[in-house]
Structures are given as structure tokens and as C-alpha cells.
Design a protein around this motif. Structure first.
Motif, PDB file in Angstrom:
ATOM      1  N   UNK A 186      -2.883 -18.095 -40.963  1.00 33.83           N
ATOM      2  CA  UNK A 186      -1.880 -17.099 -40.573  1.00 33.83           C
ATOM      3  C   UNK A 186      -0.446 -17.531 -40.829  1.00 33.83           C
ATOM      4  N   UNK A 187      -0.189 -18.783 -40.534  1.00 35.61           N
ATOM      5  CA  UNK A 187       1.176 -19.247 -40.712  1.00 35.61           C
ATOM      6  C   UNK A 187       1.154 -20.698 -41.181  1.00 35.61           C
ATOM      7  N   UNK A 188       1.630 -20.925 -42.384  1.00 34.31           N
ATOM      8  CA  UNK A 188       1.618 -22.290 -42.919  1.00 34.31           C
ATOM      9  C   UNK A 188       2.799 -23.066 -42.352  1.00 34.31           C
ATOM     10  N   UNK A 189       2.596 -24.390 -42.163  1.00 37.19           N
ATOM     11  CA  UNK A 189       3.746 -25.208 -41.801  1.00 37.19           C
ATOM     12  C   UNK A 189       4.747 -25.195 -42.951  1.00 37.19           C
ATOM     13  N   UNK A 190       6.007 -25.257 -42.649  1.00 40.76           N
ATOM     14  CA  UNK A 190       7.031 -25.184 -43.705  1.00 40.76           C
ATOM     15  C   UNK A 190       7.978 -26.366 -43.588  1.00 40.76           C
ATOM     16  N   UNK A 191       8.192 -27.040 -44.694  1.00 44.43           N
ATOM     17  CA  UNK A 191       9.268 -28.038 -44.762  1.00 44.43           C
ATOM     18  C   UNK A 191      10.420 -27.354 -45.476  1.00 44.43           C
ATOM     19  N   UNK A 251       8.363 -16.414 -42.718  1.00 47.44           N
ATOM     20  CA  UNK A 251       7.071 -17.088 -42.531  1.00 47.44           C
ATOM     21  C   UNK A 251       6.180 -16.805 -43.722  1.00 47.44           C
ATOM     22  N   UNK A 252       5.163 -17.652 -43.903  1.00 52.16           N
ATOM     23  CA  UNK A 252       4.241 -17.433 -45.013  1.00 52.16           C
ATOM     24  C   UNK A 252       2.801 -17.711 -44.574  1.00 52.16           C
ATOM     25  N   UNK A 253       1.894 -16.813 -44.957  1.00 52.90           N
ATOM     26  CA  UNK A 253       0.471 -17.012 -44.680  1.00 52.90           C
ATOM     27  C   UNK A 253      -0.253 -17.284 -45.993  1.00 52.90           C
ATOM     28  N   UNK A 254      -1.474 -17.798 -45.898  1.00 49.17           N
ATOM     29  CA  UNK A 254      -2.247 -18.112 -47.103  1.00 49.17           C
ATOM     30  C   UNK A 254      -3.690 -17.668 -46.929  1.00 49.17           C
ATOM     31  N   UNK A 255      -4.284 -17.172 -47.978  1.00 44.62           N
ATOM     32  CA  UNK A 255      -5.722 -16.890 -47.976  1.00 44.62           C
ATOM     33  C   UNK A 255      -6.247 -17.088 -49.388  1.00 44.62           C
TER      34      UNK A 255
END
Ligand code: CO
Length: 475
Positions: free
Chosen positions: A22-27, A72-76
Motif C-alpha cells: 500500500x505504501x512504500x518506504x521513501x528516502x 505517497x507511492x504504492x506498488x503491485x
């Protein structure tokens, strides 16, 4: 001979996991203004229970998506449920003819298959949106439709293309005619190069140009200006009968015939007639970059290799290993094609290698432009796979690069800043394999400087893919 796996061989390893994060960690950060989804396509399964695929281009296709909203960014990721995928999983065998891998068949079976009725629907090359539908594409006739929210495969996208027709996974969009334009190669005893249009909001193919050809060339993309289509016919050619009878996988039937040179077929978009054929030295390319008209001349930009040997370097056995010797270098080349002569002249070549090239397409396609983005090989690294991102200024021929030790970036997709005023204002999105941490991350660069804005790691290595598109939410 003893061989050693390359650090980037992780990018050619099967990915079993299908996940939804749902929500990737972000640097760093994700720009607040970016809203929409990047969908990328590429092979992700390189073997079955009973057989191995042989070439990078053969692996079973998987879609990956990164959706952006409010910083925010999600991934699938999900395998494309093509017929080829489903049958292979069920039986453990390879059933369809891939680019460089064939199922085992008797001669009788091959002749009985009448050219391409058994060609794969493993649509692992690119994605696009036609008539409000999202499709995954390859060079075979079948496109596979998917749901952009779930990445679920929803069926076959039928746009009336013959099952014996090869195509490209690089259609152009013609703003004036409000149509998608693509190339097709009809296999028969005598083959035919076609161009066709799919008018916006329809699913129907209309052929606009047909050129008979005895020994067709392998064509991966084509060029387009405001008034003309450009078919660059490289001397990698095939006798069509060989494809049926040789028993060799598709691409291995093609032969390099440099004595033919390269021919640029210039086709008038208005009436579909061939205006002229210009010739130049033999070379090979997968990707056209852009083309435009200036006065009575066409300028055509392309990522060019000296020959087609790159095809051999991308067999999995070969590309997974550490090599001595140079990786085929593809350089930006600009050709100047006068409309009243028969010879095309090379204007210049870049110093930096550039492959998987992208431009600010919606603004610059068919127009004079300045920036190309792509992947390349860092000069002093002596690695034989793409390990840097490149931005080339085609007016000054200067290049800027981004790289990091042990990292292998994929095709950078340009996303313009909303209401941007200049061509280069925007960001680049690239999936990068971090070989040391054995995982991939989404990298966001400022397209004007190639400085990093942020990165979002996922938990696994994402196999190297080919192409992707950003589908904005506000468009
Ligand atoms: Co391509």
C-alpha cells in the motif's frame, strides 16, 4: 570454461512473488504533484518445470505498477495471465513460439501450424491505452487487456489484426489524425509491410499502406514526422519459408546481410504512397527516438548499433555471466534525409551509449526537440550491462549521467510537471536493481539535472523489463 555470474544476473532471475504494498518506504521525497500510475512490463519467469527460456525477450510477462498520490507511492506486481502463461503453468512445458525459444514440434507440426497461428500471446514488451482500455503488447498479433487498478488480466484485445501479422510494441500517436499508427508484417509466401491506423476511441485497424517484400527485415519500431512515416529497413532479413521449415526459433532464421545497407522508406501519411527510398550504410536498431521535418528534409533520430550482434548478447546464458569483451554499444544517431535525393546522411553520433530512449512524447513527437533520456553503459566501468541513466542534449550533443555502484537502472519514463512551460521540466521514473542489497527501487530524478529527488525500495529484485508508461490521473 568456468563462468561467473554477473552482479546484475539477479535481474534475470524468476520472480515468484506477487504482492500489493500500500505504501512504500521513501528516502527523499515523492513530489506532491504527481498523481497517476506508472505501469511497467517485462519478463519475470525464465523457466518452467520442464524447460528453460533461452533469451531475455522470451520470459513470461509480468506487470508492475507504482501508483502515486499525495506524495505517497504504492506498488503491485502480477503475472499477465496470457494463454502462454496459463498453459505453461499447467503443464510445465513451453507451448508457443517465443522470440528465441521454440516448443519442440515435429516438422509436420510446424508446417501444419501455418506460420504464426501458434505464435505467443506472452505480451511482455510494452503497455498502452487504446479506446479507454489498457493493453499489454508484444510483437505478436495478440494484445492482452488488463485492469489498471488490480493488474488483473481481463481478456484478449482484438483489433482485427491477422494472426499471421507481426507488429511492433511501439505504436505512435498521430495528433492530427487522432489515431494510433503502427506497423505490421504480414507473413505469407510473399510478405507485406503494412502501416495501419486505429482511430481514437475505436478498436478497429485500418490499413493505410502496403509494401510487398520478398525478404522482410526485423523491425522493432518506426519513425514518424508530421507528414511522413519512416520505415528503417535494416539488413537483418529472413526468407519467410525458413521460418516455417528451418525448425529454428523465430529470430534465429534472420541473417545479417550488410551488403544491402539500410533503407529508409518514406511514406506520405496523406495517401499511404511510398514517396522515396533513401539508403545508407548497414546498421541495426531497436528504437527510433524521434523524427521531424525542416524545410525539404527529414531528420530522423535513432539508437543505432553497428550490427545485430546485440541480439546474441542477450541470450540468458550469456547475459547472466561476467564477460570480457565489449557489450554492444548503441549510440544516438541523427540522419538527415533530403526529400529530393536518394542518400541519407549521418549528421552526428553521441559519445555516450543510449538505449531504451524516451522523450517528452506528448510535446515533442514529430517536432524539433532537445532532450533524450535513456540507459547506457558507463565508460570506465567495463560492465556489460546498462548501469547508468543518461540525458542527452541533442542540440549541444552533451550528455549528463546518473549512476551508483552496483545499481542497474531500467528505461526512464519522463513525466512532465503539470503546466510545464519548457520541454525538460519534469521528473524521470526508473526501476533500478540494487545488486548489493538484492532488491529494486523506484528512482525519481529531476529531469533537468538528473539529481535524485527520492527513491522507494521494494522487498525483491524486479527482473529487468523493457518498457512502461505513466498514466496520469488528471489527463
Ligand atoms: Co522496444
Amino acid at each position: 570454461m568456468e563462468t561467473k555470474n554477473s552482479p546484475y544476473s539477479l535481474g534475470f532471475r524468476t520472480l515468484e512473488n506477487e504482492v500489493l504494498l500500500d505504501s512504500l518506504p521513501v528516502e527523499g521525497k515523492i513530489p506532491e504533484w504527481i498523481s497517476g500510475t506508472l505501469v511497467r512490463n517485462g519478463p519475470a519467469r525464465f523457466e518452467t518445470a520442464k524447460a528453460n527460456f533461452r533469451h531475455w525477450f522470451d520470459g513470461l510477462g509480468m506487470l508492475h505498477k507504482f501508483s502515486f498520490r499525495n506524495g505517497k507511492v504504492s506498488y503491485a506486481n502480477r503475472y499477465l495471465q496470457s494463454r502462454a502463461y496459463k498453459k505453461t503453468l499447467k503443464t510445465g512445458k513451453i507451448h508457443y513460439r517465443e522470440f528465441a525459444t521454440d516448443p519442440c514440434r515435429s516438422l509436420l507440426g510446424r508446417v501444419g501450424s501455418l506460420f504464426f497461428t501458434e505464435f505467443t500471446d506472452n505480451a511482455n514488451v510494452n503497455v498502452t491505452q487504446i479506446a479507454q482500455r489498457f493493453i499489454a503488447m508484444t510483437e505478436a498479433p495478440m494484445a492482452v487487456e488488463f485492469d489498471i487498478n488490480t493488474l488483473e488480466t481481463t481478456g484478449v484485445f482484438d483489433y482485427g489484426i491477422s494472426s499471421r501479422c507481426m507488429s511492433t510494441a511501439h505504436p505512435h500517436y498521430d495528433v492530427r489524425q487522432k489515431s494510433f499508427v503502427n506497423y505490421g508484417l504480414q507473413f505469407s509466401r510473399t510478405c507485406t509491410y503494412h502501416f495501419y491506423q486505429i482511430p481514437e476511441d475505436t478498436q478497429k485497424r485500418v490499413i493505410t499502406c502496403s509494401i510487398p517484400v520478398k525478404e522482410p527485415a526485423y523491425i522493432h519500431s518506426f519513425g514518424m514526422t508530421e507528414h511522413f512515416l519512416i520505415l528503417a529497413e535494416f539488413p537483418l532479413v529472413v526468407n519467410p519459408i525458413q521460418i516455417v521449415l528451418s525448425g529454428k526459433p523465430f529470430i534465429e532464421n534472420f541473417r545479417w546481410a550488410p551488403e544491402r545497407g539500410t533503407r529508409f522508406w518514406i511514406i506520405d501519411k496523406n495517401d499511404g504512397k511510398v514517396l522515396k527510398v533513401s539508403e545508407t550504410e548497414a546498421f541495426f536498431s531497436f528504437h527510433h527516438i524521434n523524427a521531424f521535418e525542416r524545410g525539404r528534409e527529414i531528420f530522423m533520430d535513432i539508437s543505432g548499433y553497428p550490427d545485430a550482434s546485440v541480439m546474441n548478447q542477450l541470450y540468458l546464458d550469456s547475459v547472466r555471466e561476467v564477460h570480457k569483451g565489449e557489450f554492444a554499444k548503441t549510440l544516438f544517431r541523427r540522419y538527415r534525409i533530403p526529400l529530393n535525393g536518394n542518400v541519407a546522411n549521418e549528421e552526428f553520433r553521441s559519445r555516450e551509449a543510449i538505449e531504451l530512449p524516451r522523450i517528452h512524447y506528448s510535446r515533442c513527437n514529430t517536432q524539433e526537440y532537445r532532450w533524450v533520456y535513456g540507459v547506457g553503459v558507463r565508460e570506465k566501468s567495463q560492465e556489460d550491462f546498462y548501469n547508468q541513466l543518461v540525458r542527452l542534449d541533442v542540440s549541444s550533443q552533451e550528455a549528463q549521467t546518473w549512476w551508483e555502484e552496483g545499481c542497474y537502472p531500467g528505461e526512464p519514463v519522463f513525466v512532465p510537471l503539470p503546466q510545464s512551460r519548457s520541454e525538460g521540466e519534469g521528473i524521470l521514473l526508473s526501476i533500478v536493481l540494487d545488486s548489493k542489497r538484492e532488491r529494486s527501487f523506484l528512482l525519481i530524478l529531476d529531469a533537468r539535472t538528473l539529481e535524485e529527488i527520492g527513491r522507494a525500495p521494494v522487498s525483491h529484485p524486479i527482473p529487468f523489463g523493457f518498457h512502461g508508461q505513466f498514466f496520469g490521473e488528471n489527463e
